[in-house]
Design a protein around this motif. Structure first.
Motif, mmCIF file in Angstrom:
data_model
loop_
_atom_site.group_PDB
_atom_site.id
_atom_site.type_symbol
_atom_site.label_atom_id
_atom_site.label_comp_id
_atom_site.label_asym_id
_atom_site.label_seq_id
_atom_site.Cartn_x
_atom_site.Cartn_y
_atom_site.Cartn_z
ATOM 1 N N GLU A 122 0.850 -1.190 0.000
ATOM 2 C CA GLU A 122 0.000 0.000 0.000
ATOM 3 C C GLU A 122 0.884 1.237 0.000
ATOM 4 O O GLU A 122 1.284 1.748 1.036
ATOM 5 C CB GLU A 122 -0.915 -0.013 1.223
ATOM 6 C CG GLU A 122 -2.013 1.028 1.178
ATOM 7 C CD GLU A 122 -2.916 0.955 2.390
ATOM 8 O OE1 GLU A 122 -3.987 1.573 2.356
ATOM 9 O OE2 GLU A 122 -2.544 0.291 3.380
ATOM 10 N N GLY A 124 0.450 3.803 -2.812
ATOM 11 C CA GLY A 124 -0.051 4.775 -3.776
ATOM 12 C C GLY A 124 0.687 4.763 -5.096
ATOM 13 O O GLY A 124 0.898 5.810 -5.713
ATOM 14 N N GLU A 125 1.054 3.583 -5.563
ATOM 15 C CA GLU A 125 1.882 3.464 -6.769
ATOM 16 C C GLU A 125 1.079 3.693 -8.042
ATOM 17 O O GLU A 125 -0.134 3.525 -8.090
ATOM 18 C CB GLU A 125 2.514 2.065 -6.834
ATOM 19 C CG GLU A 125 3.507 1.805 -5.721
ATOM 20 C CD GLU A 125 4.014 0.384 -5.744
ATOM 21 O OE1 GLU A 125 4.501 -0.061 -6.803
ATOM 22 O OE2 GLU A 125 3.920 -0.291 -4.694
ATOM 23 N N ARG A 126 1.832 4.047 -9.072
ATOM 24 C CA ARG A 126 1.238 4.167 -10.405
ATOM 25 C C ARG A 126 1.011 2.762 -10.962
ATOM 26 O O ARG A 126 1.901 1.906 -10.928
ATOM 27 C CB ARG A 126 2.198 4.955 -11.295
ATOM 28 C CG ARG A 126 1.627 5.423 -12.621
ATOM 29 C CD ARG A 126 2.606 6.402 -13.265
ATOM 30 N NE ARG A 126 2.041 7.111 -14.390
ATOM 31 C CZ ARG A 126 2.322 6.843 -15.665
ATOM 32 N NH1 ARG A 126 3.173 5.875 -15.965
ATOM 33 N NH2 ARG A 126 1.761 7.543 -16.625
ATOM 34 N N GLU A 127 -0.190 2.541 -11.478
ATOM 35 C CA GLU A 127 -0.533 1.255 -12.080
ATOM 36 C C GLU A 127 -0.890 1.471 -13.549
ATOM 37 O O GLU A 127 -1.730 2.302 -13.873
ATOM 38 C CB GLU A 127 -1.723 0.623 -11.357
ATOM 39 C CG GLU A 127 -2.194 -0.675 -11.995
ATOM 40 C CD GLU A 127 -3.405 -1.280 -11.295
ATOM 41 O OE1 GLU A 127 -3.807 -2.396 -11.668
ATOM 42 O OE2 GLU A 127 -3.950 -0.627 -10.373
ATOM 43 N N GLU A 149 -3.081 6.656 -11.355
ATOM 44 C CA GLU A 149 -1.911 7.299 -10.753
ATOM 45 C C GLU A 149 -1.611 6.786 -9.360
ATOM 46 O O GLU A 149 -0.454 6.748 -8.937
ATOM 47 C CB GLU A 149 -2.091 8.812 -10.727
ATOM 48 C CG GLU A 149 -1.888 9.479 -12.071
ATOM 49 C CD GLU A 149 -0.467 9.304 -12.609
ATOM 50 O OE1 GLU A 149 0.466 9.081 -11.803
ATOM 51 O OE2 GLU A 149 -0.289 9.357 -13.834
ATOM 52 N N ASN A 150 -2.629 6.414 -8.610
ATOM 53 C CA ASN A 150 -2.422 5.909 -7.248
ATOM 54 C C ASN A 150 -3.254 4.647 -7.050
ATOM 55 O O ASN A 150 -4.474 4.675 -7.204
ATOM 56 C CB ASN A 150 -2.854 6.948 -6.205
ATOM 57 C CG ASN A 150 -2.067 8.229 -6.314
ATOM 58 O OD1 ASN A 150 -2.581 9.242 -6.786
ATOM 59 N ND2 ASN A 150 -0.830 8.211 -5.882
ATOM 60 N N GLU A 151 -2.580 3.563 -6.708
ATOM 61 C CA GLU A 151 -3.277 2.324 -6.408
ATOM 62 C C GLU A 151 -2.433 1.468 -5.460
ATOM 63 O O GLU A 151 -1.233 1.677 -5.305
ATOM 64 C CB GLU A 151 -3.599 1.520 -7.666
ATOM 65 C CG GLU A 151 -5.080 1.538 -8.057
ATOM 66 C CD GLU A 151 -5.990 0.915 -7.021
ATOM 67 O OE1 GLU A 151 -5.510 0.225 -6.090
ATOM 68 O OE2 GLU A 151 -7.213 1.119 -7.113
ATOM 69 N N GLU A 152 -3.086 0.533 -4.816
ATOM 70 C CA GLU A 152 -2.402 -0.485 -4.033
ATOM 71 C C GLU A 152 -1.809 -1.508 -4.994
ATOM 72 O O GLU A 152 -2.440 -1.872 -5.987
ATOM 73 C CB GLU A 152 -3.391 -1.160 -3.091
ATOM 74 C CG GLU A 152 -2.783 -2.229 -2.209
ATOM 75 C CD GLU A 152 -3.815 -2.891 -1.318
ATOM 76 O OE1 GLU A 152 -3.418 -3.435 -0.278
ATOM 77 O OE2 GLU A 152 -5.020 -2.866 -1.671
ATOM 78 N N THR A 200 -8.899 3.847 -0.569
ATOM 79 C CA THR A 200 -8.387 5.192 -0.267
ATOM 80 C C THR A 200 -8.056 5.992 -1.520
ATOM 81 O O THR A 200 -7.531 7.105 -1.420
ATOM 82 C CB THR A 200 -7.143 5.117 0.636
ATOM 83 O OG1 THR A 200 -6.127 4.338 -0.022
ATOM 84 C CG2 THR A 200 -7.473 4.502 1.980
ATOM 85 N N TYR A 201 -8.365 5.443 -2.690
ATOM 86 C CA TYR A 201 -8.133 6.136 -3.957
ATOM 87 C C TYR A 201 -9.445 6.169 -4.759
ATOM 88 O O TYR A 201 -10.277 5.270 -4.628
ATOM 89 C CB TYR A 201 -7.037 5.441 -4.774
ATOM 90 C CG TYR A 201 -5.793 5.156 -3.975
ATOM 91 C CD1 TYR A 201 -5.071 6.187 -3.381
ATOM 92 C CD2 TYR A 201 -5.334 3.846 -3.800
ATOM 93 C CE1 TYR A 201 -3.934 5.927 -2.631
ATOM 94 C CE2 TYR A 201 -4.192 3.582 -3.056
ATOM 95 C CZ TYR A 201 -3.502 4.619 -2.476
ATOM 96 O OH TYR A 201 -2.380 4.364 -1.725
ATOM 97 N N THR A 203 -10.576 5.191 -7.458
ATOM 98 C CA THR A 203 -10.491 4.293 -8.607
ATOM 99 C C THR A 203 -11.837 4.095 -9.294
ATOM 100 O O THR A 203 -11.913 4.069 -10.532
ATOM 101 C CB THR A 203 -9.927 2.936 -8.159
ATOM 102 O OG1 THR A 203 -8.602 3.143 -7.640
ATOM 103 C CG2 THR A 203 -9.861 1.944 -9.308
#
Length: 261
Positions: A122, A124-127, A149-152, A200-201, A203
């Protein structure tokens, strides 16, 4: 044709976490249902963990063509009776879409029969989600790839049965990859797992993610009547054999007697 869809949400973090509540004030399940209702051919309603029978009574499921499932914090709180009820309907032909952390949900593990485990982080990585099966109906209208832009992060190995089809593969900024869009069939029911959706994003506010879920509901829909005979194991009497036969040899059961289950 209207596909009767129920979006099931655990609905815990929306109540207890300010960040999640700020992104999804009406709950993730409501955001997903609204996106489904914005298109043609789908009538989406919601159900949550906190409702009697988790909102999934026998009657409700009997009138459901496709069930969309999101859970995370308290998979164990889902009653086993409801889990078996969901599995039974999938065997009969109800479609099932499992999202993100629903990989550890009781219904998904029941239908997969495997640990359904994976690596995660967890941060907040770019996927980047790659469409590796562009001809598949679930990929309709999607680009070659799209970015969250932000994901687990979820990483392989994902301990699920070999899928029928792999539609998407994800790459994360930390270097991991993941089979993020997979299909199976159990009985008469179609199942699709889609990876993105950490709470928390935002998505589920992403247009491409909404397209995937909308396409998946349409793909998972089985227009045939419920195949209730999938549960039967009838003892066929000799006189009802399609070709004439003569009974011979000892046997455990009398004609018409139920077998062992």
């Amino acid at each position: 044709m209207t596909i009767r869809t129920v979006v099931w949400g655990e609905n815990i973090h929306e109540q207890t976490n300010a960040v999640v509540r700020g992104i999804y004030p009406d709950g993730m399940h409501s955001t997903i249902a609204a996106a489904l209702n914005a298109g043609d051919g789908i009538e989406a309603t919601t159900a949550t963990l906190q409702e009697p029978e988790h909102g999934l009574s026998v009657e409700r499921l009997a009138g459901t063509d496709v069930l969309v499932w999101w859970g995370h914090k308290d998979h164990g709180a889902v009653a086993d009776e409801v889990v078996e009820r969901v599995a039974r309907r999938v065997f009969e032909g109800m479609g099932l879409i499992v999202l993100h952390s629903g990989h550890f949900s009781k219904p998904f593990k029941r239908l997969m029969g495997t640990p359904c485990a994976l690596k995660w982080r967890e941060a907040g990585e770019r996927e980047r989600i790659w469409t590796v099966n562009p001809g598949h109906p679930i990929a309709a209208g999607l680009p070659e790839s799209f970015v969250l832009e932000n994901e687990e992060m979820y990483g392989e190995f994902f301990s699920v049965p070999e899928p029928l089809e792999t539609v998407f593969i994800s790459w994360f900024a930390g270097g991991e990859v993941f089979r993020s869009g997979l299909t199976w069939r159990r009985g008469a029911g179609n199942i699709f797992y889609f990876r993105p959706g950490h709470e928390t994003y935002p998505t589920y506010q992403d247009a491409n993610v909404q397209t995937v879920i909308r396409n998946a509901v349409k793909w998972a829909y089985n227009p045939m009547p419920a195949h209730i005979g999938v549960h039967d194991a009838p003892n066929v009497p000799v006189e009802q054999a399609l070709e004439p036969i003569t009974e011979r040899g000892p046997k455990l059961h009398q004609s018409g007697e139920e077998g062992y289950k």
